[in-house]
Design an enzyme around this catalytic site. Structure first.
Site, PDB file in Angstrom:
ATOM      1  N   SER A  88     -11.625 -10.562  -5.562  1.00 46.13           N
ATOM      2  CA  SER A  88     -12.252  -9.553  -6.426  1.00 46.13           C
ATOM      3  C   SER A  88     -13.753  -9.794  -6.576  1.00 46.13           C
ATOM      4  O   SER A  88     -14.527  -8.833  -6.620  1.00 46.13           O
ATOM      5  CB  SER A  88     -11.564  -9.463  -7.789  1.00 46.13           C
ATOM      6  OG  SER A  88     -11.763 -10.633  -8.518  1.00 46.13           O
ATOM      7  N   ALA A  91     -15.489  -8.456  -3.509  1.00 45.10           N
ATOM      8  CA  ALA A  91     -15.481  -6.987  -3.480  1.00 45.10           C
ATOM      9  C   ALA A  91     -16.481  -6.418  -4.477  1.00 45.10           C
ATOM     10  O   ALA A  91     -17.111  -5.391  -4.214  1.00 45.10           O
ATOM     11  CB  ALA A  91     -14.075  -6.468  -3.757  1.00 45.10           C
ATOM     12  N   ASP A 131     -14.472 -14.286   2.546  1.00 47.03           N
ATOM     13  CA  ASP A 131     -14.139 -13.205   1.598  1.00 47.03           C
ATOM     14  C   ASP A 131     -15.138 -12.058   1.685  1.00 47.03           C
ATOM     15  O   ASP A 131     -14.757 -10.886   1.739  1.00 47.03           O
ATOM     16  CB  ASP A 131     -14.170 -13.717   0.148  1.00 47.03           C
ATOM     17  CG  ASP A 131     -13.024 -14.667  -0.160  1.00 47.03           C
ATOM     18  OD1 ASP A 131     -12.462 -15.238   0.782  1.00 47.03           O
ATOM     19  OD2 ASP A 131     -12.704 -14.828  -1.345  1.00 47.03           O
TER      20      ASP A 131
HETATM   21  O1  PMV Z   1      -9.810 -18.649  -3.218  1.00 47.91           O
HETATM   22  P1  PMV Z   1     -10.153 -17.731  -2.110  1.00 47.91           P
HETATM   23  O2  PMV Z   1      -9.204 -16.614  -1.921  1.00 47.91           O
HETATM   24  O3  PMV Z   1     -11.572 -17.248  -2.172  1.00 47.91           O
HETATM   25  O4  PMV Z   1     -10.046 -18.559  -0.751  1.00 47.91           O
HETATM   26  C1  PMV Z   1     -10.723 -19.777  -0.534  1.00 47.91           C
HETATM   27  C2  PMV Z   1     -10.619 -20.153   0.905  1.00 47.91           C
HETATM   28  C3  PMV Z   1     -11.041 -21.576   1.209  1.00 47.91           C
HETATM   29  O5  PMV Z   1     -10.922 -21.726   2.611  1.00 47.91           O
HETATM   30  C4  PMV Z   1     -10.137 -22.567   0.523  1.00 47.91           C
HETATM   31  C5  PMV Z   1     -12.485 -21.853   0.778  1.00 47.91           C
HETATM   32  C6  PMV Z   1     -13.530 -21.023   1.502  1.00 47.91           C
HETATM   33  O6  PMV Z   1     -14.624 -20.811   0.909  1.00 47.91           O
HETATM   34  O7  PMV Z   1     -13.301 -20.613   2.662  1.00 47.91           O
END
Ligand code: PMV
Length: 309
Positions: A88, A91, A131
Site C-alpha cells: 500500500s 501504491a 514494490d
Molecule cells: O514487506 P513487503 O511486502 O514490502 O516485502 C518485502 C520484501 C523483502 O524482500 C523482504 C525486502 C525488500 O525490500 O525487497
C-alpha cells in the site's frame, strides 16, 4: 483549480523475497486492489481535509518536499489493506507521483518509479525497488533476471536492480491476509543476522535464487503445476530463514488441498500469503475458516495511471 487523479495497484511477490536483498532475482505481480490520489492546487497543504501531519504522512511529506511547491489538497482512497505486505505504501507513492507529474503535463514511468523508490527509501531507511516498480509498471515484473523486456535500472548505495517486464498468461490467485501487521525492516534485519553468520543461510538464499529463475520460465509458459510446486518450495525455504509464522503456515496449509501451490508473500512474520489456484472459491472458504481475509486476484493489472474525474 484543475484537479488530477491517478491510481496505482498493490502487489504480491510471487517468488524471491528476502533473497532479492542479496542481489538474487524476484518476481512481483500487480494486484486488483488500488490506491487512488486526487490532487488540487490550493492555498494550504491538506490531506483528506486535514492539515498534513509529517509524522503521520511521511511518504506524502517527502514527495511534496521534493516535487511540489505551494499548497495542495490531496484526497486519497484505497482498497489495499495497510500493513498487509500488499504494497500500500508503494501504491500511495506511485499514484501521488503520477498525479503530480500529470499536473505538469508529463508522464514518464521510469521517473515515477525512481521518485517512488526514493520516497520509500527515505521513509523506511532501506528498501528494494520491487514494490514501487511493480506498482508503477503493473502486470508482472522481474528483478535481476535475464530474458524479459528491459524496463529500467534502479541504483542505490552500490546496489543496482535491473527491472524487466515479463509476459504472463491469465492466472487466478487468492491472497490470504492474516490481519497481523508485521513491519518489513526487522524481518530483513533478522535474515541479515542469520545470513552474515551462517553458510547454511547463504545456501538457502542461493536456492531461492535458482528456484526463482526456474519459476520465471514456468510463469511465462503458463505452467501452473510447475509454478505452484515452486511457490510451495519457496515457502519452505522462507520458513527455514525464520520469516514465516504460525498464522501464515496455517493459511498456506489450509489452501494447499485446493491449490497448485501456496506461500507467504512479502516480508513475512504476519502480513499475507498467496495461493495459485483454479478453485478460488474453495481457497477463499479455507482461508476464512482459518481466520484469514481472502482476496481473489488475477494477473494482467495495469500500473500507475491517470484517471479522468
Ligand atoms: O514487506 P513487503 O511486502 O514490502 O516485502 C518485502 C520484501 C523483502 O524482500 C523482504 C525486502 C525488500 O525490500 O525487497
Amino acid at each position: 483549480m484543475a484537479s488530477h487523479t491517478a491510481s496505482a495497484p498493490g502487489k504480491i511477490i510471487l517468488l524471491g523475497e528476502h533473497a532479492v536483498v542479496y542481489g538474487r532475482p524476484a518476481l512481483a505481480m500487480a494486484i486488483d486492489l488500488r490506491f487512488r490520489c486526487k490532487i488540487t492546487p490550493s492555498d494550504s497543504v491538506s490531506i483528506n481535509g486535514w492539515e498534513i501531519d509529517r509524522a503521520k504522512h511521511p511518504y506524502t511529506s517527502h514527495i511534496l518536499n521534493e516535487h511540489w511547491s505551494g499548497g495542495i489538497d490531496i484526497e486519497t482512497s484505497s482498497t489495499i489493506p495497510s500493513g498487509s505486505g500488499l504494497g500500500s505504501s508503494a501504491a500511495l507513492c506511485a499514484s501521488l507521483n503520477a498525479a503530480i507529474m500529470a499536473s505538469g503535463g508529463a508522464s514518464d514511468e521510469e521517473e515515477i518509479a525512481q521518485r517512488s523508490f526514493d520516497a520509500e527509501l527515505k521513509t523506511q531507511g532501506s528498501a528494494s525497488p520491487v514494490d514501487t516498480s511493480a506498482s508503477v509498471h503493473g502486470q508482472v515484473i522481474a528483478v535481476n533476471l535475464q530474458g524479459g523486456r528491459p524496463l529500467w535500472d534502479i541504483s542505490h548505495g552500490g546496489n543496482n536492480w535491473n527491472i524487466s517486464h515479463i509476459d504472463v498468461p491469465r492466472m487466478t490467485m487468492v491472497i490470504g491476509h492474516t490481519g497481523i501487521s508485521a513491519p518489513t525492516g526487522p524481518l530483513v534485519a533478522k535474515v541479515r543476522r542469520y545470513y552474515d553468520h551462517s553458510n547454511f543461510a547463504k545456501d538457502i538464499v542461493d536456492e531461492i535464487g535458482s528456484l526463482t529463475e526456474d519459476a520465471a520460465l514456468a510463469l511465462s509458459s503458463g505452467d501452473r503445476v510447475g509454478l505452484g510446486a515452486m511457490m510451495t518450495e519457496n515457502h519452505k525455504l522462507l520458513s527455514i530463514l525464520g520469516v514465516s509464522s504460525r498464522e501464515l503456515d496455517k493459511l498456506v496449509d489450509a489452501s494447499l488441498p485446493y491449490s497448485f501451490g501456496a506461500k507467504l508473500t512479502g516480508a513475512g512474520g504476519g502480513g499475507s500469503m498467496v495461493a495459485l489456484t483454479d478453485r478460488p472459491d474453495r481457497v477463499c472458504e479455507a482461508i476464512e475458516r482459518h481466520g484469514g481475509t481472502p482476496y481473489i486476484i488475477s494477473s494482467g493489472q495495469p500500473g500507475a495511471m491517470v484517471e479522468m474525474d
